[in-house]
Design an enzyme around this catalytic site. Structure first.
Site, short mmCIF file in Angstrom:
data_model
loop_
_atom_site.label_atom_id
_atom_site.label_comp_id
_atom_site.label_asym_id
_atom_site.label_seq_id
_atom_site.Cartn_x
_atom_site.Cartn_y
_atom_site.Cartn_z
N LYS A 1 36.87 49.83 38.52
CA LYS A 1 36.90 48.39 38.75
C LYS A 1 36.17 48.09 40.06
O LYS A 1 36.38 48.78 41.06
CB LYS A 1 38.36 47.91 38.82
CG LYS A 1 38.52 46.39 38.97
CD LYS A 1 39.99 45.98 38.92
CE LYS A 1 40.15 44.47 39.07
NZ LYS A 1 41.56 44.04 38.95
N SER B 1 42.83 40.14 35.86
CA SER B 1 41.47 40.21 36.39
C SER B 1 40.69 41.44 35.96
O SER B 1 39.48 41.48 36.07
CB SER B 1 41.53 40.16 37.92
OG SER B 1 42.20 41.31 38.42
N SER C 1 47.35 41.83 36.33
CA SER C 1 45.92 42.07 36.10
C SER C 1 45.57 43.41 35.45
O SER C 1 44.41 43.64 35.12
CB SER C 1 45.14 41.94 37.40
OG SER C 1 45.01 40.59 37.75
#
Length: 493
Positions: free
Chosen positions: A78, A159, A183
């Site tokens: 990420k 997210s 998330s």
């Protein structure tokens, strides 16, 4: 032989160890999938050379008999984790072009364990969002489509939407995520994969771009519960560079995995039975209860009385911490600098922040600054912190009569891109089941359990006691084995 990109982390690790294939073959197969999936926009930066480099090292280690726990496994990172020499943006214009000269603790642990990096994954800007629509680098598009014959683009969740989309589309077998208020769990549920947010402090926050420091927690996302356990073992551990890091040994979660829940009690929170909730979600939840009973667990109803205050408290505390954390982006030391002709220092601050931050980030900074201001601090921020304590106490009391808690991960399946962007509150409501565990710092996992009537994945959430990731993983495994979720998105990209 199964296509290499269909293999799980455990299968890649074991197959490479046994000499069934080389790590380079695996890396090349995933690199090819990444290169062919531009339509998903899952990656901000692709690093095929780094994946091959790590694969060559893994093959050399196998020849030398010095294999590491993740030798031969390429993963996605990420783009909130700082990676030495590779651009790290937090999906914001503010950090576009920022190349760290150091490695985050979690990513370093994964490289030390033998993993390779396929690239940096897209996300909501500064991890603020539930749909991956706030990224400066464009929306991530879910590989899933509704079964109505249309081709409406769906949100992969957020997210960590790049992570969830990439795993579901077989662009990587596993990825890192971060979870501040859902998330990891919500995008996992939206795309039919698994993901676990460990106990707050299990994984170091050092080198992760900060959103809300008392809530942020790194965790793994993968297709199976076992893969999440393997990844988490290699991400967790004490770090003196993080003041909130837990100084506890890392258990061998994979070795202790068991779907036999004899002697365990599962709590079902009555406050999570929301009025007007999607009947598919309710049906999946009831099916999940039956699955855990089948695994020999006892099931009891529990009460978490302050649940209705969790979301309002979260959307005071998280923006307050974000407004403080994001004050550092001033255009002076790193990141974007917007210096209008003849401008002074204050003008530069204003211009840089106006240009660098997206609308959702600005909204949260403004909310945070407001609730921390002198006239409102006690009315909002102090009260929200009191509510947070009450929510943690609710869980503590509930765990007196149960070992884990079962609930839905999200109140709906994936929604269409653009469907909720006009109404921030509707978007925030998406976190209603995920936020309470975050406020209490508890380990919580999402496991895919069913498809809804539109053919989209739905996830069940297991919440555990502090430090009891094992209990969460075991209940997750029991659901995984009984749900038999093997559905995958039909390739359109």
């Amino acid at each position: 032989m199964t296509e290499l990109t269909n293999l799980t982390v455990a299968q890649i690790r074991d197959g490479h160890r046994a000499g069934d294939f080389s790590a380079v073959e695996v890396a090349e197969a995933f690199n090819a999938n990444v290169a062919a999936a531009k339509a998903l926009n899952a990656f901000i930066v692709e690093t095929p050379d780094l994946a091959i480099e790590a694969a060559k090292a893994a093959d050399a280690d196998r020849a030398a008999g010095t294999l590491k726990p993740l030798s031969g496994v390429p993963i996605g990172m990420k783009d909130l984790f700082c990676t030495n020499g590779v651009q790290t943006t937090a999906a914001s214009h503010m950090l576009e072009g920022f190349v760290p000269r150091y490695e985050s603790t979690v990513s370093q642990k994964l490289w030390d364990a033998g993993a390779g990096m396929l690239g940096k994954l897209n996300l909501d800007q500064f991890a603020m969002g539930s749909s991956n629509e706030t990224s400066y680098f464009g929306n991530v598009i879910s590989p899933w489509r509704r079964n109505d014959g249309g081709n409406a683009a769906l949100a992969p969740g957020g997210s960590s939407g790049g992570s969830s989309a990439a795993i579901a589309a077989r662009l990587c077998p596993a990825a890192t995520g971060t979870d501040t208020g859902g998330s990891i769990r919500q995008p996992a549920a939206f795309t039919g994969i698994s993901g676990i947010k460990p106990t707050y402090g299990r994984c170091s926050r050092w080198g992760i771009v900060a959103f809300a420091s008392s809530l942020d927690q790194a965790g793994p996302m993968a297709r199976t519960v076992r893969d999440c356990a393997i990844m988490l073992e290699n991400m967790a551990g004490f770090d003196p560079k993080d003041a909130t890091s837990l100084d506890l040994p890392v258990p061998n979660w994979e070795a202790a995995l068991s779907s036999d829940l004899r002697g365990k009690t599962v709590g079902i929170p009555r406050e999570y039975r929301l009025e007007g909730i999607d009947p598919d979600i309710d049906a999946m939840w009831d099916a999940g209860i039956a699955m855990l009973k089948d695994a020999e667990a006892a099931v009891v109803e529990i009460s978490l009385p302050h649940t209705k205050y969790a979301l309002p408290a979260y959307y005071i505390i998280a923006p307050a911490e974000a407004s403080s954390n994001l004050a550092r982006y001033d255009g002076v030391r790193y990141g974007l600098r917007d210096l209008p002709q003849g401008a002074g220092l204050q003008d530069m601050y204003a211009a840089t922040r106006a240009e660098g931050f997206g609308a959702e980030v600005k909204r949260r900074i403004m909310i945070g600054t407001y609730v921390l201001s002198a006239g409102f601090y006690d009315a909002y921020y102090t009260q929200a912190q009191k509510v947070r304590t009450l929510i943690a106490r609710d869980f503590e009391a509930a765990f007196g009569s149960c070992d884990v808690i079962l609930a839905p991960t999200a109140p709906s399946a994936a929604f269409g891109l653009g469907e909720k962007m006009a109404d921030p509150l509707a978007m925030y409501l998406n976190d209603v089941f995920a936020v309470p565990a975050s406020l209490a710092g508890l380990p919580a996992m999402s496991v895919p359990a069913a498809l809804n009537r539109e053919g989209l994945p739905l996830g069940l959430q297991i919440i555990g006691k502090p430090f009891d990731e094992q209990g969460v993983l075991n209940a997750g495994l029991a659901i995984e084995e009984r749900a038999g979720f093997t559905a995958r998105a039909e390739k359109w990209w």
